[in-house]
Design a protein around this motif. Structure first.
Motif: not given
Length: 596
Positions: A97-101
């Motif tokens: 999953x994306x690091x921003x989330x």
């Protein structure tokens, strides 16, 4: 009891040697996905699978889930909740999953490798986090900013799980018939009412909240599949600021009593005016849902691979240990009262079939997983489109073929055990039962075949097929003068030419009689799958020969490839003959005559 030891040697051969993922990941901007990091992740996942998940496999099968009719609550088997807590705390739910989330931003291709090990260790348990990945993808691509902020972080952290709610009692594949309603409310939410069946992990005790993605119809929806919208419906209400409120108006009405995966909760879910939020555009729900479903289809294909791998591991061990009779050519182990059954040609046939289908299938699945990354992150639009075309083409092959081969391999493995395979003591009958579902959920094999033949090949004019045929041609041209590969290059090139010709034949006939598509689809799916594996086996031999791997490893790859080309690839002859026969043998008999 069956055991599981992750096949890390072959996983690393597929990742590093054949597919050269470290180079791909660098090109796609995955700075942290270097070989050292990837190997460490694989080692740690193998440890989790072997020591935590695998020991619970039989527990889940024997105990099953517990359903409280009075409350609608579902309790998972003993040990499942503790295992899930370790899984979430280890960050495994957010690996790709994306690091921003809050994710670890590893490639989807690495997620596929981890899924294989988790599925092999405990398929029933693996279903609880399975659809969370699909829910994350659907929200990422179609959700509003506030929806991403509110729902992605807890899903990626594993504090919540997700589901996919499509099927209803009266409609399965034909979603145009669904009746679940969505009534708009003054506050911008929607009241969702209807019943969904076969909902994997629809209710459980592993997390505090479950995020259901539900297909439903708005009051002004047109009839059929063009009138379907997608809604986020939490088990416990969540407002736009992320505040958790009261229990939503939904509950589990029953859990299915199934042939296998007893530790997985397969639920009937009743929505009674439950509060939900529209995701994506009105009446465009199928587009958003298919973002989730395509990920799930690849995941289910990997389930077939995982079960086949575990079955093969146990059958190989048993065949080496079980002493019974002598080799036909004379004793191979004269110091023992009998030879191990691994000396018998038919046992070796079954074992080699499993080895050929799993090791070749691993490359097929991992390559498809890498295309998810390339389709999103490749450096230019043309490269992204090519990856997306090929991914679309390969998805039904991965899902359809790997699950059917998973059933074949668990059958062969059980057969190696003889009568001992049929009893529960060795765990082989559980693997065979668990494997059966993989050909059914996320679209049966027939649905995958129709998708491949009708949409991915004819409707899209063979865009993905052309890419794959190009890969084969490039490989064959590169090794045209390699005498050591001649036994593989010639047959591979011949099958690729036949593949192209069969496609043209079906397309021409379908222009006259649409029934040709349905009649040819199943056999076309498997013809495609067997040729795809032929390519990966030929490439495996070429890579192994050029590597510094031990000579025994190289010989194993070559001899397994030789077995595949001489004993399994000829199955394409049967599929080609069936395609050539057309729809008449299927449709000429009257319905009434079927029972006469």
């Amino acid at each position: 009891m069956s055991t599981y030891h992750a096949p890390l040697t072959d996983i690393r051969f597929a990742l590093h040697d054949v597919l050269q993922f470290d180079r791909l990941f660098a090109d796609l901007g995955f700075e942290d996905a270097n070989r050292e990091t990837v190997d460490a992740v694989l080692d740690e996942c193998a440890r989790l699978c072997e020591t935590v998940l695998a020991p619970l496999n039989r527990v889940g099968d024997e105990e099953g889930v517990h359903f409280d009719k009075a409350t609608g609550d579902v309790t998972t088997p003993d040990g499942f909740k503790s295992a899930y807590r370790q899984f979430a705390e280890g960050g495994w739910s957010g690996m790709s999953a994306p690091a921003e989330f809050g994710g670890m931003n590893m490639p989807h291709a690495i997620g596929i490798c981890l899924e294989e090990m988790i599925d092999a260790a405990n398929l029933a348990w693996s279903n609880f986090p399975l659809l969370s990945h699909g829910a994350v993808n659907a929200l990422r691509h179609h959700g509003e900013d506030w929806q991403k902020e509110v729902f992605l972080k807890p899903l990626i952290a594993g504090r919540w799980t997700g589901t996919m709610c499509l099927t209803e009692p009266h409609c399965g594949t034909d979603l145009g018939l669904l009746k679940t309603r969505a009534e708009p409310a003054e506050d911008g939410t929607y009241a969702i009412t209807g019943t969904k069946i076969f909902i994997t992990a629809g209710e459980h005790d592993l997390t505090d909240n479950i995020i259901h993605l539900v297909l439903a119809r708005l009051p002004d929806a047109p009839a059929g599949s063009k009138g379907i919208s997608l809604f986020i419906v939490p088990k416990v209400k969540v407002d736009r600021d992320g505040n958790v409120g009261a229990r939503n108006a939904l509950r589990c009405g029953a859990v299915e009593h199934k042939m296998g995966i007893h530790g997985s909760a397969t639920c009937v879910m009743n929505f009674d005016g439950a509060q939900g939020y529209l995701i994506g555009q009105p009446h465009k729900g199928l587009m958003a849902m298919f973002t989730m479903m395509n990920t799930a289809r690849l995941g289910v294909g990997v389930q077939g691979l995982g079960l086949a791998t575990r079955a093969y591991e146990n059958a190989l061990r048993y065949a080496r240990e079980r002493l019974q009779s002598r080799a036909l050519s004379g004793p191979k182990y004269p110091g023992k009262p009998a030879d191990p059954i691994i000396v018998q040609p038919d046992v070796r046939r079954m074992l080699l079939t499993c080895k050929a289908l799993t090791e070749g299938g691993r490359l097929l699945a991992y390559h498809a997983g890498s295309l998810v990354d390339s389709a999103e992150l490749a450096g230019d639009a043309a490269a992204r489109k090519q990856a997306d075309d090929l991914l679309g083409f390969l998805t039904p092959i991965v899902k359809g073929c790997l699950t059917e081969w998973g059933n074949e391999c668990t059958y062969h493995a059980l057969q190696c055990f003889g009568g001992h395979g049929y009893i529960a003591e060795h765990g082989m009958e559980q693997l065979a039962r668990d494997a059966r579902i993989t050909t059914l959920y996320e679209g049966t094999t027939g649905i995958q075949a129709l998708d491949l033949m009708g949409r991915k090949t004819l409707q899209l004019q063979g865009a993905g097929l052309r890419v794959f045929l190009g890969m084969i041609e490039q490989f064959c041209a590169q090794h045209a003068d390699n005498a050591d590969l001649a036994e593989f290059i010639g047959p591979l090139r011949e099958k690729a030419d036949q593949w192209q010709q069969l496609t043209r034949t079906i397309a021409g006939r379908a222009a006259v009689d649409p029934e040709e598509i349905g009649a040819a689809a199943y056999d076309y799916l498997f013809y495609s799958g067997y040729v795809a594996l032929a390519y990966w086996w030929a490439r495996s031999v070429a890579v192994a020969d050029a590597s510094e791997r031990p000579e025994l490893f190289k010989a194993g790859k070559r001899e397994t490839a030789r077995f595949y080309f001489t004993r399994i690839l000829p199955r394409t002859l049967t599929h080609a003959a069936a395609i050539e026969s057309g729809p008449a043998p299927l449709l000429s008999i009257a319905d009434e005559a079927l029972d006469s």
